[in-house]
Design an enzyme around this catalytic site. Structure first.
Site, mmCIF file in Angstrom:
data_model
loop_
_atom_site.group_PDB
_atom_site.id
_atom_site.type_symbol
_atom_site.label_atom_id
_atom_site.label_comp_id
_atom_site.label_asym_id
_atom_site.label_seq_id
_atom_site.Cartn_x
_atom_site.Cartn_y
_atom_site.Cartn_z
ATOM 1 N N LYS A 22 0.810 -1.224 -0.146
ATOM 2 C CA LYS A 22 0.115 -0.031 0.059
ATOM 3 C C LYS A 22 0.852 1.197 0.030
ATOM 4 O O LYS A 22 1.576 1.404 0.965
ATOM 5 C CB LYS A 22 -0.918 -0.034 1.356
ATOM 6 C CG LYS A 22 -1.812 1.264 1.144
ATOM 7 C CD LYS A 22 -3.019 0.929 2.378
ATOM 8 C CE LYS A 22 -3.895 2.194 2.427
ATOM 9 N NZ LYS A 22 -4.442 1.947 3.490
ATOM 10 N N ARG B 239 -10.872 9.606 1.325
ATOM 11 C CA ARG B 239 -10.862 10.091 2.919
ATOM 12 C C ARG B 239 -12.025 11.057 3.208
ATOM 13 O O ARG B 239 -12.602 11.125 4.311
ATOM 14 C CB ARG B 239 -9.427 10.954 3.128
ATOM 15 C CG ARG B 239 -8.215 9.647 3.096
ATOM 16 C CD ARG B 239 -6.805 10.409 3.338
ATOM 17 N NE ARG B 239 -5.940 9.371 2.994
ATOM 18 C CZ ARG B 239 -4.661 9.819 2.774
ATOM 19 N NH1 ARG B 239 -4.346 10.883 2.736
ATOM 20 N NH2 ARG B 239 -3.802 8.861 2.664
ATOM 21 N N LYS C 296 0.731 9.990 5.704
ATOM 22 C CA LYS C 296 1.087 8.500 6.091
ATOM 23 C C LYS C 296 2.529 8.062 5.709
ATOM 24 O O LYS C 296 2.388 6.616 5.539
ATOM 25 C CB LYS C 296 -0.084 7.613 5.777
ATOM 26 C CG LYS C 296 -1.514 8.192 6.169
ATOM 27 C CD LYS C 296 -2.743 7.413 5.785
ATOM 28 C CE LYS C 296 -4.053 7.963 6.289
ATOM 29 N NZ LYS C 296 -5.124 7.175 6.336
ATOM 30 N N LYS D 243 -2.242 -1.559 -3.998
ATOM 31 C CA LYS D 243 -2.856 -0.207 -4.067
ATOM 32 C C LYS D 243 -2.025 0.948 -4.056
ATOM 33 O O LYS D 243 -1.215 0.980 -3.186
ATOM 34 C CB LYS D 243 -3.747 -0.696 -2.753
ATOM 35 C CG LYS D 243 -4.704 0.704 -2.242
ATOM 36 C CD LYS D 243 -5.286 0.395 -0.897
ATOM 37 C CE LYS D 243 -5.882 1.512 -0.631
ATOM 38 N NZ LYS D 243 -6.595 1.446 0.761
ATOM 39 N N SER E 127 -10.231 5.402 -5.075
ATOM 40 C CA SER E 127 -10.995 6.401 -5.197
ATOM 41 C C SER E 127 -10.648 7.670 -6.318
ATOM 42 O O SER E 127 -11.553 8.118 -7.195
ATOM 43 C CB SER E 127 -11.503 7.071 -3.830
ATOM 44 O OG SER E 127 -10.311 7.647 -3.362
HETATM 45 C C1 PBG Z 1 -7.562 3.154 5.070
HETATM 46 C C2 PBG Z 1 -7.781 2.965 3.672
HETATM 47 C C3 PBG Z 1 -7.800 3.828 2.657
HETATM 48 C C4 PBG Z 1 -8.215 3.530 1.558
HETATM 49 C C5 PBG Z 1 -9.040 2.063 1.763
HETATM 50 N N1 PBG Z 1 -8.568 1.887 3.322
HETATM 51 C C6 PBG Z 1 -7.262 5.398 2.696
HETATM 52 C C7 PBG Z 1 -5.791 5.591 3.266
HETATM 53 O O1 PBG Z 1 -4.947 4.853 3.534
HETATM 54 O O2 PBG Z 1 -5.574 6.736 3.653
HETATM 55 C C8 PBG Z 1 -8.300 4.083 0.270
HETATM 56 C C9 PBG Z 1 -9.099 3.765 -0.850
HETATM 57 C C10 PBG Z 1 -9.524 4.392 -1.843
HETATM 58 O O3 PBG Z 1 -8.827 5.550 -2.044
HETATM 59 O O4 PBG Z 1 -10.411 4.227 -2.772
HETATM 60 N N2 PBG Z 1 -6.717 2.524 5.589
#
Ligand code: PBG
Length: 333
Positions: free
Chosen positions: A208, A218, A231, A262, A288
């Site tokens: 990730k 978010r 993060k 991801k 997203s």
């Molecule tokens: C949280 C999480 C995130 C997403 C899925 N789980 C956001 C992040 O890590 O800030 C993002 C999914 C998306 O953007 O569609 N742990």
């Protein structure tokens, strides 16, 4: 006979014409290397408190937050289409958020009620996957415990382990840790086993990246305005790709059944690399920001909607077994 010789005899050049097999639709179908079916897709669903609510999300056109009583029709539609799994994401009321994300461990929180509602109505006709991370529940929007400006690793895992066991107890089929703490898969696996959830699967968000493509998500779960800083101390640096293999190899050793990469489209090389090296099920998350870019392009008539399918097949080509996408309940296949 060499190409040149054939050319000399027939006078035709080139003798091999790849366009021959592209001439008709039936012929193109016969040589297709990849296909896309509903069975390749996972539908993310955002949950909110309340009754009879379908709330639009400004940054994600055509995606909604649903109250639990609306899940019957949303999940029902997914079942009818043959989508094998949904993923639940809660938009938690601000008043339930705190420094330690304690709402994550409330047996009656939005996700727990959502899982129970779906399991009761749909049994095992569709799988339920849940994120394990604290960001929807913390007042600072981070995935773990924040103390003196640091995200604590081991202390966070203690909570995540309880969150995972709670979700399994409610009926969640696939536990998906998306927090990027070191060593959480092993701890979660042994806690699940200890509690007799040895048949609950783990889909690790092993790879990730710290990405700006998560922005609209978010906003959807209501953590965007709260998030302090970034993060980068736990999510991966997008300059790296070998590091993804180290992450995946650790998570496999710790007991991950499946691996997620991801975001999706900017990381097709990583999907391929992980798949080639480990030969395990690799899932892709078309996040997203990718969704909203394509959707806005379609709405502004810059591209047409076949771009959706094109974007999703790219994951199959790269080697993904399955794709989480907000388009899952919108496309016609
Ligand atoms: C949280 C999480 C995130 C997403 C899925 N789980 C956001 C992040 O890590 O800030 C993002 C999914 C998306 O953007 O569609 N742990």
């Amino acid at each position: 006979m060499s190409h040149n010789k054939i050319h000399m005899i027939t006078g035709k050049y080139p003798n091999l014409r790849l366009r021959r097999s592209r001439k008709y639709a039936w012929s193109r179908k016969l040589i297709q290397e990849n296909t896309l079916n509903y069975s390749d897709l996972i539908l993310p669903i955002f949950l909110i408190e309340g009754k009879n609510k379908k709330e639009s999300i400004k940054s994600m056109p055509n995606v909604f937050r649903y109250s639990i009583d609306k899940l019957n029709s949303v999940v029902g539609k997914a079942v009818r289409k043959g989508i094998p799994m949904i993923a639940l994401f809660p938009h938690i009321n601000q008043k339930f958020k705190d420094q330690n994300g304690s709402e994550a461990l409330n047996e009656n929180n939005l996700v727990c009620r959502g899982i129970k509602y779906i399991k009761k109505r749909f049994k095992n006709k569709i799988g339920i996957m849940c994120d394990v991370a604290l960001d929807p529940y913390t007042s600072h929007g981070h995935d773990g415990l924040l103390v003196n400006k640091k995200i604590l690793n081991d202390e966070t895992i203690e909570i995540l382990t309880k969150q995972a066991v709670l979700q399994a107890k409610m009926g969640c089929d696939v536990i998906a840790p998306s927090d990027m703490m070191d060593g959480r898969i092993g701890k979660i696996r042994s806690a699940l086993d200890k509690n007799n959830f040895d048949d609950v699967q783990i889909l690790s968000y092993a790879v990730k990246y710290s990405s700006s493509f998560y922005g609209p998500f978010r906003d959807a779960v209501g953590s965007k305005k709260l998030l302090k800083g970034d993060k980068k101390t736990y999510q991966m640096d997008y300059r790296n790709s070998d590091e993804s293999l180290r992450e995946v190899s650790l998570d496999i050793k710790e007991g991950a059944d499946m691996i997620m990469v991801k975001p999706g489209m900017p990381y097709l090389d990583v999907i391929k690399k992980v798949k080639d090296k480990f030969k395990i099920p690799v899932f892709a998350y078309q996040v997203s920001g990718e969704y909203s870019l394509i959707m806005n392009g379609i709405n502004q008539k810059l591209i047409d909607k076949t771009s959706i399918k094109e974007s999703l097949i790219s994951f199959k080509r790269a080697g993904a077994s399955s794709i989480i996408t907000y388009f899952a309940d919108q496309i016609d296949l």
